[in-house]
Scaffold this active site. Structure first.
Site, PDB file in Angstrom:
ATOM      1  N   ASP A   1       8.431  31.909   1.141  1.00 13.31           N
ATOM      2  CA  ASP A   1       9.663  32.704   1.111  1.00 13.31           C
ATOM      3  C   ASP A   1      10.757  31.899   0.386  1.00 13.31           C
ATOM      4  O   ASP A   1      11.929  32.207   0.473  1.00 13.31           O
ATOM      5  CB  ASP A   1      10.115  33.120   2.525  1.00 13.31           C
ATOM      6  CG  ASP A   1      10.332  31.943   3.456  1.00 13.31           C
ATOM      7  OD1 ASP A   1      10.315  30.791   2.992  1.00 13.31           O
ATOM      8  OD2 ASP A   1      10.531  32.186   4.671  1.00 13.31           O
TER       9      ASP A   1
ATOM     10  N   VAL B   1       7.299  28.445   4.909  1.00 10.41           N
ATOM     11  CA  VAL B   1       8.170  29.450   5.545  1.00 10.41           C
ATOM     12  C   VAL B   1       9.425  28.735   6.052  1.00 10.41           C
ATOM     13  O   VAL B   1       9.324  27.847   6.893  1.00 10.41           O
ATOM     14  CB  VAL B   1       7.469  30.136   6.759  1.00 10.41           C
ATOM     15  CG1 VAL B   1       8.363  31.211   7.360  1.00 10.41           C
ATOM     16  CG2 VAL B   1       6.120  30.720   6.357  1.00 10.41           C
ATOM     17  N   HIS B   2      10.576  29.090   5.511  1.00 11.15           N
ATOM     18  CA  HIS B   2      11.795  28.434   6.015  1.00 11.15           C
ATOM     19  C   HIS B   2      13.006  29.352   6.076  1.00 11.15           C
ATOM     20  O   HIS B   2      14.005  29.031   6.683  1.00 11.15           O
ATOM     21  CB  HIS B   2      12.144  27.218   5.138  1.00 11.15           C
ATOM     22  CG  HIS B   2      12.812  27.621   3.859  1.00 11.15           C
ATOM     23  ND1 HIS B   2      12.099  28.054   2.773  1.00 11.15           N
ATOM     24  CD2 HIS B   2      14.114  27.672   3.509  1.00 11.15           C
ATOM     25  CE1 HIS B   2      12.941  28.359   1.799  1.00 11.15           C
ATOM     26  NE2 HIS B   2      14.166  28.141   2.215  1.00 11.15           N
ATOM     27  N   ARG B   3      12.912  30.535   5.436  1.00 10.53           N
ATOM     28  CA  ARG B   3      14.090  31.407   5.339  1.00 10.53           C
ATOM     29  C   ARG B   3      14.450  32.001   6.695  1.00 10.53           C
ATOM     30  O   ARG B   3      13.581  32.446   7.428  1.00 10.53           O
ATOM     31  CB  ARG B   3      13.781  32.501   4.326  1.00 10.53           C
ATOM     32  CG  ARG B   3      14.971  33.256   3.812  1.00 10.53           C
ATOM     33  CD  ARG B   3      14.616  34.013   2.555  1.00 10.53           C
ATOM     34  NE  ARG B   3      14.479  33.125   1.410  1.00 10.53           N
ATOM     35  CZ  ARG B   3      15.512  32.661   0.700  1.00 10.53           C
ATOM     36  NH1 ARG B   3      16.741  32.995   1.047  1.00 10.53           N
ATOM     37  NH2 ARG B   3      15.318  31.871  -0.323  1.00 10.53           N
TER      38      ARG B   3
END
Length: 350
Positions: A273, A198-200
């Site tokens: 993501d 998860v990084h967005r």
């Protein structure tokens, strides 16, 4: 001359090897990804030559970052006078390289051209569209990408070459199998765990989205290995979610490419993501659950290997429990010869 940032290093490694057989390549690393853990390891693992220039731009607002890069890249172009500027993907670095070159009437070659999520709120979408409209050679990873460009009136210099990430994956997969002991180190059994990334910003910067994601991870009885991006860690702590991570969610620091490749290869499903991870999941034949409203890799969804669940608690949980990949997989990203094809086309234009 080529310039790129961390996820683009993966794409650049096989292409760099091919280009250097016949040409001089000057590597420019913008430093857009400023965490050495997420940069240095890539150069080492992927056997990428040291950059000739490292701009060290670091993290700042989109405008400031792009502006700084534009200034510095222009200086390099004036000094080196390259025949082509080769750019990758859809980052601020990509756009800065394209603008700097086109203003100086230097030809621009865009690797991974023609991708569209049709979501103007994504900075990457703006970067992609603008870059494609100033590029002279557009190397498309899929037929959908060719069609997207055609719909925008771009037909000249467009080539369907397949995806350089497939070349990279095929080159590195055996190395990863041999060199990485990640499964043993984490006490994992092949196909008995999931991998999550998860990084967005749309997920990390939203308390609601991030808590739905974390709650869904915690409410399934399956081990989830979660390499946490520094930015994500910051928000998890800020929102008080860091301490809520339960036993089945195994938080680990970001991984190098080979470790991540091995971890994904042996996972049962992947939650992400990230655009690149969706694609790699498809190439590896691992079902992918994408925690976004849309994707630039629509082919993976159409082919039955990827499902869009947004940051929706019920949908994420349901997909973890029930989503399986399709029976068959098509060669939507080509056959692993993208780098050779790109080099052949570049040679014709010198």
């Amino acid at each position: 001359m080529s310039h790129r940032r961390r996820p683009q290093f993966i794409k650049c490694a096989p292409l760099s090897r091919a280009i250097r057989k016949e040409h001089t390549e000057i590597l420019v690393h913008t430093g857009q990804h400023y965490d050495p853990k997420m940069s240095d390891i890539f150069f080492k693992e992927l056997q990428i030559p040291e950059p000739d220039y490292n701009l060290g731009v670091g993290s700042s607002s989109h405008g400031e970052q792009t502006g700084k890069m534009l200034i510095e890249i222009e200086k390099i172009l004036l000094k080196e006078k390259p025949d082509f500027v080769l750019i990758y993907g859809d980052t601020n670095s990509t756009l800065a390289g394209a603008l700097a070159a086109s203003k100086l009437h230097i030809k621009v070659a865009h690797v991974e051209a023609g991708l569209r999520s049709f979501d103007q709120s994504m900075p990457e979408e703006i970067n992609r569209v603008l870059t494609d409209h100033v590029s002279n050679l557009l190397f498309c990873p899929t037929e959908t990408a060719v069609l997207n460009l055609k719909n925008e009136g771009i037909t000249s210099g467009v080539y369907s070459v397949g995806d350089v990430m497939l070349d990279a994956l095929e080159y590195n997969i055996n190395i990863a199998e041999e060199k990485s002991a990640i499964l043993e180190n984490l006490g994992l059994t092949s196909k008995e765990y999931l991998v999550a990334t998860v990084h967005r910003a749309s997920n990390t910067d939203s308390f609601k989205n991030l808590s739905f994601i974390i709650n869904a991870f915690c409410d399934v009885d399956i081990p989830i290995v979660f390499p946490v991006h520094p930015r994500t860690e910051k928000y998890l702590k800020q929102y008080g979610l860091w301490n809520k991570l339960c036993e089945n969610v195994k938080v680990i620091p970001p991984l190098g490419y080979l470790e991540m490749l091995k971890l994904m290869t042996h996972s049962r499903k992947i939650l992400t993501d990230s655009g690149g991870v969706q694609k790699e999941a498809y190439m590896l034949g691992v079902p992918c659950i994408t925690m976004r409203d849309n994707t630039e890799w629509v082919e993976t969804v159409k082919d039955g290997w990827n499902v869009l669940v947004r940051a929706d608690y019920e949908k994420i949980k349901n997909a973890i429990l029930t989503f399986e990949g399709a029976e068959i997989k098509n060669d939507i990203f080509g056959t692993g010869n993208a780098c050779e094809d790109i080099c052949d086309i570049l040679n014709e234009h010198f």
